[in-house]
Design a protein around this motif. Structure first.
Motif, PDB file in Angstrom:
ATOM      1  N   TYR A 110      -5.738   0.707  10.708  1.00 26.90           N
ATOM      2  CA  TYR A 110      -4.670   2.167  10.315  1.00 26.90           C
ATOM      3  C   TYR A 110      -5.497   3.132  10.912  1.00 26.90           C
ATOM      4  O   TYR A 110      -6.881   3.273  10.579  1.00 26.90           O
TER       5      TYR A 110
ATOM      6  N   TRP B  93      -6.555   5.242   7.820  1.00 24.77           N
ATOM      7  CA  TRP B  93      -7.078   4.353   6.765  1.00 24.77           C
ATOM      8  C   TRP B  93      -7.335   4.829   5.359  1.00 24.77           C
ATOM      9  O   TRP B  93      -7.115   4.506   4.371  1.00 24.77           O
TER      10      TRP B  93
ATOM     11  N   VAL C  11      -4.510   6.478   3.340  1.00 23.74           N
ATOM     12  CA  VAL C  11      -3.640   5.060   2.744  1.00 23.74           C
ATOM     13  C   VAL C  11      -4.164   4.971   1.703  1.00 23.74           C
ATOM     14  O   VAL C  11      -3.542   4.527   0.599  1.00 23.74           O
TER      15      VAL C  11
ATOM     16  N   THR D  15      -2.610   4.678  -2.312  1.00 17.52           N
ATOM     17  CA  THR D  15      -2.485   3.728  -3.138  1.00 17.52           C
ATOM     18  C   THR D  15      -3.297   3.914  -4.541  1.00 17.52           C
ATOM     19  O   THR D  15      -3.015   3.769  -5.454  1.00 17.52           O
TER      20      THR D  15
ATOM     21  N   ALA E  96      -7.325  -0.612   3.241  1.00 17.63           N
ATOM     22  CA  ALA E  96      -6.957  -0.320   4.615  1.00 17.63           C
ATOM     23  C   ALA E  96      -8.239  -0.032   5.286  1.00 17.63           C
ATOM     24  O   ALA E  96      -8.929   0.917   5.039  1.00 17.63           O
TER      25      ALA E  96
ATOM     26  N   ARG F  81       0.759  -1.241  -0.243  1.00 21.43           N
ATOM     27  CA  ARG F  81       0.147  -0.194   0.008  1.00 21.43           C
ATOM     28  C   ARG F  81       0.735   1.219  -0.048  1.00 21.43           C
ATOM     29  O   ARG F  81       1.910   1.190   0.558  1.00 21.43           O
ATOM     30  N   GLY F  82       0.361   2.338  -0.552  1.00 22.91           N
ATOM     31  CA  GLY F  82       1.027   3.721  -0.769  1.00 22.91           C
ATOM     32  C   GLY F  82       1.577   3.789  -2.250  1.00 22.91           C
ATOM     33  O   GLY F  82       1.543   2.994  -2.883  1.00 22.91           O
TER      34      GLY F  82
END
Ligand code: A2P
Length: 276
Positions: free
Chosen positions: A114, A117, A120, A124, A109, A79-80
């Motif tokens: 998270y 979330w 995040v 992504t 997420a 992720r990211g």
């Protein structure tokens, strides 16, 4: 092969071969058998660890690349923004392809893991938007996103084109289905046979027998008539072909309504808000 049309005009073959839990020669043979049977749409993910053998099968099939529709997904450990771009390149390399037809975020997420979330998911997602903008992928979307996960993405620079969710009798996911319909997001159905748990259900057996079809075919057809693209998995050549024949009949509106209101009676049991 019939198709759905995504909101950007890309045509997507109406039934795909799902490949989760298939690996090695079994996976390669299943993909080759599916292509021989007429499938042109193969669904994989980096987490399935079968992209290499799927790439081999695609090349051995001899079918021109532009006639195939290949989906993969970015896994939770990537992720990211930057790591998603790298994960995409790694999937392409394993598949031996220079573009994908569809790339999805595999799982959202969520708040249980998270604090941030939503951001995040947005970072992504911005990587997928970049891959789309630069022509590395023909369509982008998500998987296992519920309405609260979808909201920020729908309002972002580009709304998802696909949401792949668990979808079978007893698990209509009506709220998610409605949000997807309102936003022209195609729902794809993973485990349309509930991992096989649908097959002995007496109600489904009775309805299927009216059409002289199997329960598997009934479940696949039920997805299609709800506007969801089914991804049945099978390693067996006869069942691979049988599943494609779901294109060849129609369930009456009364029977659709009866299946739509069935209570949950089995499935993966996985909750996207608590998935690790
Ligand atoms: P097999 O690979 O031996 O055919 P789902 O796609 O819902 O996850 O379901 C996959 C499971 O259903 C697999 O165990 C698969 O076994 C089985 N399956 C797939 N197609 C059929 C079919 N037409 N009839 C019976 N079982 C099927």
């Amino acid at each position: 092969m019939e198709h759905f049309t995504l909101k950007n005009g890309v045509k997507i073959p109406a039934i795909a071969l799902g490949t989760w839990q298939m690996r090695g020669d079994v996976c390669k043979e299943a993909v080759l058998n599916a292509i021989r049977a007429g499938y042109r749409h193969i669904d994989t993910a980096s987490a399935y660890q079968n992209e290499v053998e799927i790439g081999q099968a695609l090349r051995e099939s001899g079918i021109p690349r532009e006639e195939l529709f290949i989906t993969s997904k970015v896994w939770n450990d990537a992720r990211g923004y930057n790591s998603t771009l790298s994960a995409f390149e790694a999937s392409l390399e394993r598949l031996g392809l220079d573009y994908l037809d569809l790339y999805l975020i595999h799982w959202p997420a969520s708040a249980s893991r998270y604090e941030d979330w939503e951001s995040v998911n947005l970072s992504t997602w911005s990587a997928l938007c970049e891959l789309y903008r630069t022509g590395r992928v023909r369509a982008i979307g998500v998987s296992n996103f519920m309405p609260h996960h979808l909201r920020a993405l729908i309002e972002s620079e580009r709304s998802p084109m696909v949401n792949q969710i668990e979808f079978h009798p007893g698990l209509l996911q009506l709220k998610t289905l409605e949000v997807c319909r309102e936003n022209d997001i195609l729902v794809e159905a993973w485990s349309p046979l509930g991992e096989g748990k649908m097959l002995q259900n007496p109600t489904l057996l009775e309805i299927a027998s009216k059409y002289e079809m199997s329960v598997a075919q009934l479940c696949i057809r039920w997805c299609l008539q709800n506007g969801a693209l089914p991804l049945p998995k099978s390693k067996n050549p006869n069942r691979i072909l049988e599943n494609l024949r779901a294109l060849d009949f129609e369930i009456s509106s009364e029977d659709m309504a009866q299946i739509n209101i069935m209570e949950y009676f089995g499935g993966s049991g996985v909750d996207p808000d608590n998935f690790d």
